[in-house]
Design a protein around this motif. Sequence first.
Motif, PDB file in Angstrom:
ATOM      1  N   THR A  19       0.861  -1.189   0.000  1.00 53.44           N
ATOM      2  CA  THR A  19       0.000   0.000   0.000  1.00 53.44           C
ATOM      3  C   THR A  19       0.894   1.235   0.000  1.00 53.44           C
ATOM      4  O   THR A  19       2.089   1.152   0.267  1.00 53.44           O
ATOM      5  CB  THR A  19      -0.925   0.020   1.228  1.00 53.44           C
TER       6      THR A  19
ATOM      7  N   GLN B 194      -8.334   0.314  -2.480  1.00 51.83           N
ATOM      8  CA  GLN B 194      -7.290   0.506  -1.477  1.00 51.83           C
ATOM      9  C   GLN B 194      -5.899   0.651  -2.078  1.00 51.83           C
ATOM     10  O   GLN B 194      -5.005   1.218  -1.440  1.00 51.83           O
ATOM     11  CB  GLN B 194      -7.308  -0.649  -0.485  1.00 51.83           C
ATOM     12  N   ILE B 195      -5.689   0.164  -3.292  1.00 49.03           N
ATOM     13  CA  ILE B 195      -4.351   0.288  -3.876  1.00 49.03           C
ATOM     14  C   ILE B 195      -4.313   1.275  -5.044  1.00 49.03           C
ATOM     15  O   ILE B 195      -3.282   1.889  -5.298  1.00 49.03           O
ATOM     16  CB  ILE B 195      -3.795  -1.077  -4.337  1.00 49.03           C
TER      17      ILE B 195
ATOM     18  N   ASN C 157      -2.542   8.910  -3.551  1.00 48.14           N
ATOM     19  CA  ASN C 157      -2.803   7.614  -2.935  1.00 48.14           C
ATOM     20  C   ASN C 157      -2.882   7.763  -1.421  1.00 48.14           C
ATOM     21  O   ASN C 157      -2.069   8.461  -0.809  1.00 48.14           O
ATOM     22  CB  ASN C 157      -1.689   6.628  -3.304  1.00 48.14           C
TER      23      ASN C 157
END
Length: 851
Positions: free
Chosen positions: A286, A310-311, A510
């Motif tokens: 991550t 999530q990534i 991110n």
Amino acid sequence: MDYFLLLHLLWSGMSVVICDQDEQQCKQTPGSLSLPVLQRIGDVTLGGLFPLHETVVEPHHQQSFDTLISKDMIFAIEEINREGKLLPNVTLGYKIYDSCSTPYQALKAAMELMVTEQDSEVEMVDNHMCPGTVPVVIGDAGSTQSLVVARFLGAFHVPQVSYFSSCACLSNKKEYPAFLRTMPSDLFQVDALVQLVKHFQWTWVGVIAGDDVYGRSGAAVFANEVKKFGACVALQEIIPKNHAREALAAIVSRIRSSGALVVLVFAVEQDAGALFDEALRHEGLTGIQWLASEAWSTAPVLSTPPKYHQILQGTIGLAVRGVYIPGLQDFLLRLHPSNPDASENPFLIPFWEKVFGCRLGANSGNQIVNDKPLCSGSEDLRSMKNIYSDFSKLRISYNVYKAVYAIAHAIKSMMSCKKDAGPFPLKACPDATNIQPWQLLHYLKEVDYINQFGEETKFDHNGDPVAIYDLLNWQLGFDGEQIVTIGMFDGTATADQKKLKLQEENIIWNGNKTTVPESVCSSPCLQGTRKAIRPNFPICCHDCVVCRAGEIKCVLCLPQFWSNVERTACFPKEVDFLSFSDTMGITLITIALLGSLCTCWVIFIFSCHISSPIVRANNSELSFLLLFSLTLCFLCSLTFIGRPSDWSCMLRQTAFGITFVLCISCVLGKTIVVLMAFRATLPGSNLMKWFGPVQQRAFITLSTLVQVIICIIWLTVAPPTPQKLMPRESAIVILLCDEGSALGFALVLGYIGLLACLCLFLAFLARKLPDNFNEAKYITFSMLIFCAVWVAFIPAYISSPGKYAVAVEIFAILASSYGLLACIFAPKCYIILLKPEKNSRKHLMSKTSVQ
């Protein structure tokens, strides 16, 4: 045509057209199988290659597919036919085949497009193409498929206009002479990605490529370009086409171990999806800021499902520019199996069953979904919210639309050719009723117009279009992932700073962060430190070493400047000289003034007892002159203290030289008087008349005048001047006096030394003369001290730095002056003050034998 390729095609059971030049006829190989085709015949029929399936459809092995992209070509053709303004009295048709996203199937479909419409013998044309074949092909999507098709079509000069093949290798006109595209070359895409990396100052970037021409070539060019501005590639990996778990797991592991926080994935969406599926299995992967190539930057399969949030949230990618095409959405949503033309579309039934998860009757022909319920007939694409109905993400439709219109404009130019003004030999015009591919290729290369959306459409000498990309950012909205446009890249701009246009405030990185991530192998060195490259590591990996004193950013300050403790700025160096305020200066001043006071006290004592025998002995006039010169010697040391200037530098050396010569001359005179007095006591001697008071004064004056002349010449030729010493390794600027002429300085000291040595020699001869108060003995001691001091002075002066050299000279002046004062006058003051009974003529004249 390559006969090995032809033989391979025959073995594969493909439908092949053989142009037999000897018999001047075209034949079709028997036993070939025709492929499903979506077609409509027109005056000019355009070929189409579209990846309607991801692979060849086989029983029990069907994957997802999309049929809407081929409808974009049909929409554009029908719009041109309906309006009739661009090509009046000409109807465009189409023949569309499924390339199945594989080079083999794409070549097989291209061969089908080259098949004649009638199985009959026909006359050959100049370029060996058989009549009835399409004069131009739109497609294919993938670069790997286009490479195969372009080699085949290029052999017959059949123009191919791709809408999604971006490999830079396709710009090679020697290998692919008939290839054009409405999709920018990867060279422009790489340029945009490199500018993005450069803009955010990422110097440690990973590159993951798909195992195909598109991925490998794009990643290689990107890696080479980022190195040119100092960035480094942390890792460069290839995603295998078989998506082997072990290989993908190894790639994910290397991403984690590399430390790169920015990773570019240059691959098609299937390969990228396989990588991210593996990344999801590694929960530790991550915080990576992904950069997306245009092949997957708008892929609904990756951006729409929540499993990748999530990534992939915060991903930045490039996408070809899209526009809203009026009527296209309604046209696509009208697609339905009940439409009259549905039976002509062999791809509609599988598509419909896939989208709605049902089957269209028992004889649908799709064995894979036979276990699904029957379709009710009320299914409507307008009610679906999935990747097939989200037209905001079908940017590639605009490329297809432009390809069709570019071909239409080329056909219009062909038909507008004026007799005897054509572009071909003998100024011939093409036959509008029998369009030849090689002629159409010529006009396609010349296409240049502004379309209805205000965008210029043309091809450069490599067959590439104007390169303009949208910069996209994957953001997590309330209703799921959404793709937001955050800027653009204009490849036509000349200056780099104008190519990339970003709205950084709109970017979500991110991890839902608003700060730009840092991706570096080593953190930037702070001010006051410098980079030290680590052996066997890329240039981006370094250690930070503290700069040396006197440097800022590890570059030496100017000689008169010095760095601060933090090595962040240069400041003027501290000026250093023997000043009146520092401890050393105060100490020397005190000693010098004390010496002059002591000398004055002796003068006072002698003045009070001027008539006493001990004062009158050896000429009191010389004693007072000697005391006066000693006072000047003590005071001349003060001229050495303070900031050097032109006058102080000349004064200190000349004052020192003259006063000391005067002093030594007086001592020498007293020594000679002692010797002459002893000789005068011998019978018949008349020496004293030659060294009386007048002669003594003349001797002292002449001796001093010699030194004055030396000083005058010295000051005239090369006088002492102020000098700044600025050693690189020191934080101070040393102010001192440069002697000017080293010879002049040596003559001044040498003359003093000559007189001192002569005085010492004569005093040594007279040291044992019989007398109760033999002054020669004390003069000898004083000269010994004087000579010892000045002999030690020379090496000490030369080796002492800066102001300490000045202090050494002052010390030598004071020490020698104190030696003369103490040795010559202290014994007399002792007798005058403490032993007055000895201060009588009788006592002084009484002779004693000296052992």
